[in-house]
Scaffold this motif. Structure first.
Motif, PDB file in Angstrom:
ATOM      1  N   ALA A 281       0.618  -1.234  -0.109  1.00  0.00           N
ATOM      2  CA  ALA A 281       0.243   0.397  -0.370  1.00  0.00           C
ATOM      3  C   ALA A 281       0.830   1.014  -0.411  1.00  0.00           C
ATOM      4  O   ALA A 281       0.270   2.542  -0.437  1.00  0.00           O
ATOM      5  N   LEU A 282       1.943   0.837   0.510  1.00  0.00           N
ATOM      6  CA  LEU A 282       3.290   2.817   0.611  1.00  0.00           C
ATOM      7  C   LEU A 282       3.633   2.439  -0.707  1.00  0.00           C
ATOM      8  O   LEU A 282       3.790   4.023  -1.242  1.00  0.00           O
ATOM      9  N   ASN A 283       3.856   1.447  -1.361  1.00  0.00           N
ATOM     10  CA  ASN A 283       4.515   1.752  -2.609  1.00  0.00           C
ATOM     11  C   ASN A 283       3.762   2.058  -3.912  1.00  0.00           C
ATOM     12  O   ASN A 283       4.042   2.808  -4.452  1.00  0.00           O
ATOM     13  N   PHE A 284       2.487   1.847  -3.568  1.00  0.00           N
ATOM     14  CA  PHE A 284       0.794   1.850  -4.300  1.00  0.00           C
ATOM     15  C   PHE A 284       1.518   4.014  -4.323  1.00  0.00           C
ATOM     16  O   PHE A 284       0.855   4.078  -5.249  1.00  0.00           O
ATOM     17  N   THR A 285       1.098   4.030  -3.088  1.00  0.00           N
ATOM     18  CA  THR A 285       1.068   5.664  -2.834  1.00  0.00           C
ATOM     19  C   THR A 285       2.308   6.488  -3.934  1.00  0.00           C
ATOM     20  O   THR A 285       1.790   7.286  -4.050  1.00  0.00           O
TER      21      THR A 285
ATOM     22  N   LEU B 151      -5.061  -6.236  -8.104  1.00  0.00           N
ATOM     23  CA  LEU B 151      -4.286  -6.906  -7.155  1.00  0.00           C
ATOM     24  C   LEU B 151      -4.512  -6.299  -5.416  1.00  0.00           C
ATOM     25  O   LEU B 151      -5.077  -7.520  -4.706  1.00  0.00           O
ATOM     26  N   MET B 152      -4.431  -5.280  -5.321  1.00  0.00           N
ATOM     27  CA  MET B 152      -4.663  -5.003  -3.966  1.00  0.00           C
ATOM     28  C   MET B 152      -6.155  -4.852  -4.031  1.00  0.00           C
ATOM     29  O   MET B 152      -6.596  -5.545  -2.772  1.00  0.00           O
TER      30      MET B 152
ATOM     31  N   GLU C 287     -12.599  -3.995   3.656  1.00  0.00           N
ATOM     32  CA  GLU C 287     -13.648  -3.828   2.966  1.00  0.00           C
ATOM     33  C   GLU C 287     -13.127  -1.926   2.213  1.00  0.00           C
ATOM     34  O   GLU C 287     -13.529  -1.614   1.070  1.00  0.00           O
ATOM     35  N   ASP C 288     -13.321  -1.211   2.805  1.00  0.00           N
ATOM     36  CA  ASP C 288     -12.941   0.059   2.676  1.00  0.00           C
ATOM     37  C   ASP C 288     -11.657   0.391   1.835  1.00  0.00           C
ATOM     38  O   ASP C 288     -11.788   0.693   1.049  1.00  0.00           O
ATOM     39  N   MET C 289     -10.276  -0.771   1.672  1.00  0.00           N
ATOM     40  CA  MET C 289      -9.381  -0.724   1.240  1.00  0.00           C
ATOM     41  C   MET C 289      -9.325  -1.255  -0.243  1.00  0.00           C
ATOM     42  O   MET C 289      -9.267  -0.711  -1.100  1.00  0.00           O
TER      43      MET C 289
END
Length: 909
Positions: free
Chosen positions: A520-524, A578-579, A594-596
């Motif tokens: 998630a950090l990498n996505f950001t 994927l996420m 679910e929010d993610m």
């Protein structure tokens, strides 16, 4: 439980450290970035091959057919000499990027034959000519050749033409984790008796010369000492006490033991006084120049070798046995090299290796088994100890000349946190003896079938704080950690997770959750750094595809403006999907995920809209293909190159079954709201009724949403190009650039400069990225893998409702799943012998087809000729080219998406 499976389990729980020793020794430490302390960053010139025999390394070691412990403290490798070479053969020779007409290239003949995951059994082969190795001739000829000519290889020199050479096979096995048995089988393939010097060499990595600021600093120098003939004791502060025992020579006597220090010969390298009379190149000076004073007469030091001089008749062989074991765990002296204490252990470990692979390999055809076994061997032999602490490297070491001021500005100065000291899967231990993050992700796909725990450790390692940048970027590779690789780390994580059990309840969700947080950090990082205008159109740089574009995509455009990348944007959509799947899997254990899932779902929709319909849309409706675009303030310019870049949008194909989404009320409600209130976006998703997976023996019709960047119509139009033999479809897979550009090169004028992209089916004709990589026509296995896997996924969604011509224009309509198997079959032909015995990857050399000492040896090249299948690039690239084992599974009725059982929930990857 098979013996090797038991060893893997013992190593996982650390009850017995079976992986403590392995093939972790680099094949090239010289001319690497981490050994470079120059002012201009030219590592090839700063530490060349000619210095390697005389100069101690700072960050690792290298050797020929070698092994070391997991921290590279004590190393064992071969040194050989045919009495004609100008130097001892202690390591593999090759050309640097400045010397080769197509960049770096090893000029040796060596082959990985076998290995178990714990390295309880391993074997490899090296071919060494009777004649003098043609070092100078190879350098001179390659310097003379242009990029339009083939590379000049060792076989081209003729030194093997008369069959006068040595086959040197190294076999290793372990009786226990700290008892390593070694056989060197020296075979004279010539017709006449010939002499060879064989020196099994044991040495300590130099960790004592770099001062107290060094993280590997030792207060006590290790020591090797002969206490009786052929019996050497090795003492190391942290490794402990080991015994190195060597067997007799042809006359039944123990060989002469030679000793020196693993210290730089400052006199030869820097024209300074040596700190010791005994230095690293002592054995070279002794054998070639008769300098008896070069070795320590008192028989101790930090480097030693058993010197065997063998006279072997033509067609015969001699076996040298050596043993390295922890002092308290060794065998009885009378069983050291006996049949019961040595040969029987080897036979048992070899049998256990066969039993392990009989369970792992799905193929039945002997040739397919041979290819698979050697592909796995290459993967396992390419594990390497990698040590690089950027802060120490930038500052230099106490007791050493300080690096020039410009050194800290050449590269990697913004990665001062990076602390690498681990065993890592390398792309190629000679040409790429450093990790590459997107290569690693593809390595783990075949690796997951043989050592799942290693795969998990590798994925987690690159997400740890001392690897991952504080800003969320994953390091790319040592030449430039800040370069951008495709975001495929999450893809490998998902594949490994699914391999960890046959249903969700048995899978390692802790592993998945640990990876999810860092991903998630990498996505950001991607969103913040690579979408500067917030348009959901990404410019990721060269993205590992090197010279596929008309410009170097890592540099500012000569035209001005910004480059909107079809592949960079599509990779991010793939990352979103994927996420989403990660989130829904983890939501079964914690509802907050679910929010993610909703966040990544909606982000995907926005990217889908941007790449197809937005202000900077990259879909070309006239051509039916995706192109990069140069974006100016009030206009855009498509770069109409039909390349692999335009196929990456096919990689997004996530199916959300209605029955699954209803299990997540928050996600289901948010998704329905989004589709109802964002109708301009919702109308672009594919919502169809499809038959779900059987429940209680029955299947039912239910609604499914496919999240794909392409509509059914777009998919058909792209496949028309991909499956056209005059475009992308080769006899051996999908080319990286359409053959259309052979007769119709793409040209672009910018000022006084003309830029051109034309079809080059093999070695690069471009200087971009040094010329040792080419994406302008050859076949690359990882991208073929992504295409094939997604064709299978589209097939599970569309079924019989979607058939296309394969090949295009043939009139032969096929389902996409059948096309996936056809492509897998074409790729498999790269390595399988045809009716004439030739394997296309070997480029037609008759030895590999007809000679019994060559025909079962396989090289797993970096990429392959788009017309003939000849191997190109790094010749031992058994990282992502080991994906051939997955293609062979596909040919044998095992789909890529079902290599491992799918999750019980019906969210397809």
């Amino acid at each position: 439980m098979a013996a090797e499976q038991r060893r893997l389990k013992e190593d996982k729980v650390k009850s017995r450290r079976w992986k403590k020793w392995g093939p972790y020794l680099a094949e090239r430490q010289w001319a690497t970035v981490r050994e470079d302390y120059s002012s201009d960053g030219n590592c090839w010139e700063y530490f060349p091959h000619d210095d390697a025999r005389s100069r101690a390394y700072r960050w690792g070691e290298d050797g020929l057919l070698g092994i070391t412990d997991y921290q590279c403290r004590l190393c064992l490798a071969l040194c050989v000499w045919n009495e004609k070479d100008p130097i001892l053969k202690e390591r593999l020779f090759g050309l640097t990027g400045n010397e080769g007409n197509h960049g770096e290239d090893v000029k040796e003949l060596y082959y990985y034959l076998d290995s178990t995951p714990t390295h309880s059994y391993m074997s490899a082969l090296y071919k060494y000519p009777h004649k003098a190795y043609p070092y100078d001739h190879i350098v001179a000829e390659n310097k003379y050749r242009t990029k339009q000519q083939l590379e000049y290889e060792l076989l081209d020199t003729g030194v093997f033409d008369d069959g006068n050479y040595w086959d040197i096979k190294a076999e290793f096995c372990k009786s226990n984790p700290d008892d390593i048995l070694v056989k060197y089988i020296i075979s004279n393939r010539g017709s006449k008796t010939s002499r060879i010097h064989i020196l099994p060499t044991l040495w300590f990595r130099n960790m004592w010369s770099w001062g107290q600021n060094c993280d590997a600093y030792l207060t006590e120098k290790p020591n090797l000492k002969e206490t009786s003939p052929g019996h050497i004791e090795a003492e190391h502060l942290t490794l402990g006490s080991y015994i190195f025992e060597v067997d007799v020579d042809q006359q039944g006597n123990k060989p002469t033991m030679l000793f020196t220090e693993n210290e730089t010969n400052f006199k030869r390298i820097f024209h300074l006084n040596n700190t010791s009379p005994f230095v690293k190149d002592a054995f070279h000076r002794l054998l070639l120049f008769g300098e008896n004073f070069a070795v320590n007469p008192d028989k101790f030091g930090t480097k030693c070798a058993a010197h065997y001089i063998l006279e072997i008749p033509g067609g015969e062989e001699f076996v040298i046995k050596v043993r390295l074991f922890e002092k308290s765990q060794g065998p009885e002296p009378d069983r050291m090299f006996s049949k019961e204490g040595f040969d029987d252990i080897f036979a048992r470990r070899k049998q256990e290796a066969d039993e392990f692979y009989n369970e792992v390999i799905a193929c039945k055809d002997p040739q397919e088994i041979l290819v698979t076994r050697q592909a796995y061997a290459g993967l396992l032999w390419s594990k390497q100890f990698y040590h690089y602490v950027v802060l120490e490297w930038l500052q230099g070491d106490q007791g050493q000349p300080p690096p020039p001021a410009a050194h800290s500005k050449v590269r990697n100065s913004d990665w001062r946190h990076l602390f690498n000291r681990d065993i890592i899967s390398m792309p190629d231990k000679w040409e790429y003896p450093w990790y590459a993050s997107w290569d690693l992700a593809f390595h783990m796909l075949p690796f997951a079938s043989i050592d799942l725990n290693f795969c998990k450790d590798q994925m987690l390692l690159f997400l740890r704080e001392w690897y991952m940048h504080p800003n969320g970027q994953i390091p790319a590779y040592e030449f430039a950690f800040s370069d951008v690789n495709p975001p495929v780390h999450a893809y490998a994580v998902l594949k490994i997770y699914k391999a960890s059990g046959d249903c969700r309840a048995r899978r390692d969700q802790v592993f998945l959750a640990r990876c999810f947080q860092k991903l998630a950090l990498n996505f950001t990082w991607w969103v913040n750094r690579k979408d500067p205008d917030g348009l959901n159109i990404f410019e990721g740089g060269f993205l590992g595809l090197d010279n596929i574009g008309v410009f170097d995509r890592s540099k500012p455009l000569p035209t001005g403006g910004k480059l909107a990348q079809a592949d960079g944007t599509a990779w991010m959509a793939f990352f979103c999907e994927l996420m989403v799947e990660f989130s829904l899997i983890l939501a079964h254990r914690d509802q907050i995920y679910e929010d993610m899932a909703s966040k990544f779902f909606e982000h995907f929709i926005y990217i889908m809209d941007a790449i197809n319909y937005g202000m900077a849309h990259l879909w070309d409706e006239e051509d039916g293909f995706y192109y990069d675009n140069i974006i100016f303030e009030n206009s855009r310019m498509p770069l109409k190159i039909r390349s692999m870049v335009g196929t990456v949008p096919l990689f997004s194909s996530l199916v959300l079954w209605d029955s699954e989404t209803k299990q997540h009320p928050g996600f289901y409600k948010r998704t329905k709201w989004f589709l109802e209130h964002r109708k301009s976006l919702a109308c672009k998703t594919q919502i169809l009724y499809r038959s779900s997976s059987p429940v209680d023996g029955e299947s039912k019709e239910e609604q499914a949403i496919m999240l794909s960047l392409v509509t059914k119509e777009q998919l058909i139009r792209i496949l028309k190009y991909l499956l056209d033999e005059n475009e992308f479809l080769s006899p051996y897979g999908i080319r990286s650039l359409s053959k259309y550009h052979e007769k119709h090169p793409f040209t672009f004028q910018a000022g006084e400069n003309t830029y051109t992209v034309s079809y080059d089916p093999a070695e690069s004709h471009s200087n971009m990225f040094g010329g040792n990589s080419n994406w302008r026509g050859p076949i690359w296995l990882p991208m073929n893998y992504m295409i094939i896997e997604n064709l299978e996924r589209y097939d599970t969604f569309f079924g019989d409702s979607l058939k296309v011509e394969c090949p295009t224009g043939s009139g032969n309509l096929m389902r996409l799943g059948d096309i996936a198997k056809e492509l897998s079959s074409r790729l498999s032909k790269l390595f399988l012998p045809g009716p004439d015995g030739h394997r296309p990857c070997h480029g037609g050399d008759s030895r590999y087809a007809n000679d019994k000492h060559w025909k079962d040896l396989i090289l797993f090249y970096e990429y392959f000729h788009g017309e003939t299948g000849r191997g190109c690039g790094a010749s031992h690239q058994t990282g992502w080219s080991a994906l051939i084992v997955n293609f062979l599974r596909c040919v044998n009725k095992h789909s890529l998406i079902s290599d491992h059982a799918q999750v019980n929930i019906k969210v397809q990857p």
